[in-house]
Write an enzyme that holds these catalytic residues in place. Structure first.
Site, PDB file in Angstrom:
ATOM      1  N   ARG A  47      17.156   3.719   0.064  1.00 58.93           N
ATOM      2  CA  ARG A  47      16.052   2.242  -0.470  1.00 58.93           C
ATOM      3  C   ARG A  47      16.597   1.309   0.596  1.00 58.93           C
ATOM      4  NH1 ARG A  47      18.956  -0.148  -3.696  1.00 58.93           N
ATOM      5  NH2 ARG A  47      20.292   1.727  -4.449  1.00 58.93           N
ATOM      6  N   TYR A  99      -8.444  -8.815  -7.891  1.00 58.86           N
ATOM      7  CA  TYR A  99      -7.240  -7.613  -8.165  1.00 58.86           C
ATOM      8  C   TYR A  99      -6.711  -7.553  -9.595  1.00 58.86           C
ATOM      9  CZ  TYR A  99      -5.060  -2.449  -8.336  1.00 58.86           C
ATOM     10  OH  TYR A  99      -5.020  -1.432  -8.738  1.00 58.86           O
ATOM     11  N   ASP A 171      -4.562 -10.954   0.741  1.00 60.85           N
ATOM     12  CA  ASP A 171      -3.904  -9.716  -0.060  1.00 60.85           C
ATOM     13  C   ASP A 171      -5.934  -9.263   0.913  1.00 60.85           C
ATOM     14  OD1 ASP A 171      -5.199  -7.098  -0.988  1.00 60.85           O
ATOM     15  OD2 ASP A 171      -5.234  -7.120  -2.881  1.00 60.85           O
ATOM     16  N   LYS A 196      -5.567   2.630   0.412  1.00 61.27           N
ATOM     17  CA  LYS A 196      -6.331   2.388   0.432  1.00 61.27           C
ATOM     18  C   LYS A 196      -7.260   2.513   1.982  1.00 61.27           C
ATOM     19  CE  LYS A 196      -6.454   1.069  -3.629  1.00 61.27           C
ATOM     20  NZ  LYS A 196      -6.422  -0.621  -4.470  1.00 61.27           N
TER      21      LYS A 196
HETATM   22  C1  LIG Z   1      -5.425  -1.199  -5.460  1.00 61.66           C
HETATM   23  C2  LIG Z   1      -5.192  -2.881  -4.790  1.00 61.66           C
HETATM   24  C3  LIG Z   1      -4.087  -2.986  -5.203  1.00 61.66           C
HETATM   25  C4  LIG Z   1      -3.284  -2.864  -5.557  1.00 61.66           C
HETATM   26  O1  LIG Z   1      -2.709  -1.969  -4.310  1.00 61.66           O
HETATM   27  P1  LIG Z   1      -1.741  -0.536  -5.328  1.00 61.66           P
HETATM   28  O2  LIG Z   1      -1.194   0.766  -4.206  1.00 61.66           O
HETATM   29  O3  LIG Z   1      -2.643   0.812  -6.217  1.00 61.66           O
HETATM   30  O4  LIG Z   1      -0.712  -0.919  -6.447  1.00 61.66           O
HETATM   31  C5  LIG Z   1      -4.174  -4.928  -4.581  1.00 61.66           C
HETATM   32  N1  LIG Z   1      -5.136  -5.370  -4.550  1.00 61.66           N
HETATM   33  C6  LIG Z   1      -6.091  -4.796  -3.924  1.00 61.66           C
HETATM   34  C7  LIG Z   1      -7.814  -5.770  -3.399  1.00 61.66           C
HETATM   35  C8  LIG Z   1      -6.619  -3.415  -4.504  1.00 61.66           C
HETATM   36  O5  LIG Z   1      -8.169  -2.951  -3.747  1.00 61.66           O
END
Ligand SMILES: *Cc1c(COP(=O)(O)O)cnc(C)c1O
Length: 377
Positions: A47, A99, A171, A196
């Site tokens: 962890r 998001y 982000d 992603k």
């Molecule tokens: C998918 C996404 C998130 C969240 O990520 P997870 O892996 O689904 O928790 C945050 N910001 C953007 C732009 C995303 O596409």
């Protein structure tokens, strides 16, 4: 080393014990230590840290040009750890187009910790400047943004934040590290949903924070992750690093295809507007040209016929799968308003596209089916 070399080689040293070129998986949850807790290779319990996680973190830090990186169970675990590490009394700015999970953390959860969040149009520096208060500790931007593919000026926002003693977090999920490196433009923290483009195959969830400095903030986030447990599992770290190896060629192809798809859709009857920064009419076109190496694989379109046209279009596609998420090799389409719950924030006329790495001609032929479908309405 240039980025495309780093994608292949960062964190990729052959295994010291066996010489294995492909990174081994270490699933062990615990690591032998001496009677007084002396660590052999720095690890103690999964962890806190583990070898696969450490390799992925070293790779991401190097690729984003950061001092350190931390990988999390999901993008949301990464984002919420950073946001929840702000002190009570802090003021936080987030984008209006953001998001949905980040919006939820900001408005549903942070209040109980005494953190005040405010949504602002982060594509407009004057609006950001006007919203900054003495208590503002962090500006969070997402560029390109979800789902309207808006562009915020990273360097300008970093300067604004720093002038007022705040930090800038970006982000970077939609651009991926292939197309945009926010730390080099002055940001303090980069966040990725590695679910992603970095994982890249729609088969592994994860998130990352990359820090410009290995400072007290990075330490606070690492401590939260260790105690609260939002850490990335070893197998997920291994799969994510495997995905990262091909991100250079994948994202180049995503971006090339998306430019072609955007240009096709923009000229079609019944398509009111296409949101992709490659299009000269896009409000963020010039900024994107400056701060990105290409315009990215994500785009959205709004249809003159509203909800009915958007649904008919999405329903007629054969190659684009109707599904959420993005950044995998396959093309996806989604009517965001339909999946946003009882009070959708996205226009009913909008479809979001994650353009895959298939042949562009096949993708465009598929989209032509959608155009036919709305013509028949
Ligand atoms: C998918 C996404 C998130 C969240 O990520 P997870 O892996 O689904 O928790 C945050 N910001 C953007 C732009 C995303 O596409």
């Amino acid at each position: 080393m240039r980025p495309h070399t780093l994608f292949v080689h960062a964190g990729a040293e052959p295994d010291r014990e066996t010489g294995a070129v492909a990174t081994p998986i270490h699933l062990s949850t615990t690591f032998e230590h001496g009677p007084a807790g002396e660590r052999r290779a720095g690890f103690e319990y999964v962890r806190e840290a583990n070898p696969n996680q450490a390799r992925l973190e070293a790779a991401l830090a190097e690729i984003e040009g950061g001092a350190s990186a931390q990988v999390y169970a999901s993008g949301m675990a990464a984002a919420s750890t950073l946001l929840q590490s702000l002190p009570a009394g802090a003021h936080l700015l987030i984008p209006k187009d953001v998001y949905a999970g980040v919006r939820s953390v900001a408005f549903e959860f942070l209040g109980a910790q005494g953190i005040v969040a405010e949504a602002v149009d982060t594509t407009n520096p004057a609006a950001v400047a006007a919203a900054i208060r003495p208590a503002t500790k962090l500006i969070w931007i997402e560029t390109p943004s979800n789902p309207r593919i808006e562009i915020a000026d990273i360097a300008l926002t970093a300067e604004l934040a720093h002038r007022h003693g705040a930090l800038l977090a970006v982000d970077n999920t939609f651009a991926s590290p292939v197309l945009q490196n926010p730390l080099a433009l002055g940001a303090d923290v980069v966040m990725h949903s590695t679910t992603k483009y970095i994982g890249g195959h729609s088969d592994v969830m994860g998130g990352a924070l990359v820090f410009a400095r290995d400072d007290e903030l990075a330490g606070r986030c690492a401590h939260r992750r260790h105690v609260l447990g939002g850490v990335m599992a070893p197998f997920n770290a291994w799969l994510t690093l495997r995905g990262l190896r091909s991100i250079g060629v994948r994202v180049e192809r995503h971006a090339t295809n998306a430019r072609l798809v955007a240009a096709f859709l923009a000229g079609q009857p019944g398509v009111a507007v296409v949101h992709h920064p490659s299009l000269p009419g896009h409000a963020g076109h010039e900024i994107a040209k400056r701060q990105m190496r290409d315009f990215g694989g994500m785009l959205s379109a709004e249809f003159a016929g509203g909800r009915a046209a958007a649904l008919a279009f999405a329903g007629a596609l054969e190659l684009f799968t109707n599904a959420t998420s993005l950044g995998g090799t396959e093309s996806l389409v989604e009517h965001r308003a339909s999946v946003e719950g009882p009070q959708p924030v996205t226009s009913q006329a909008l479809l979001r596209f994650s353009v895959g790495i298939e042949h562009a001609d096949d993708l465009i032929a598929d989209l032509a089916r959608g155009i036919d479908a709305i013509r028949k309405l």
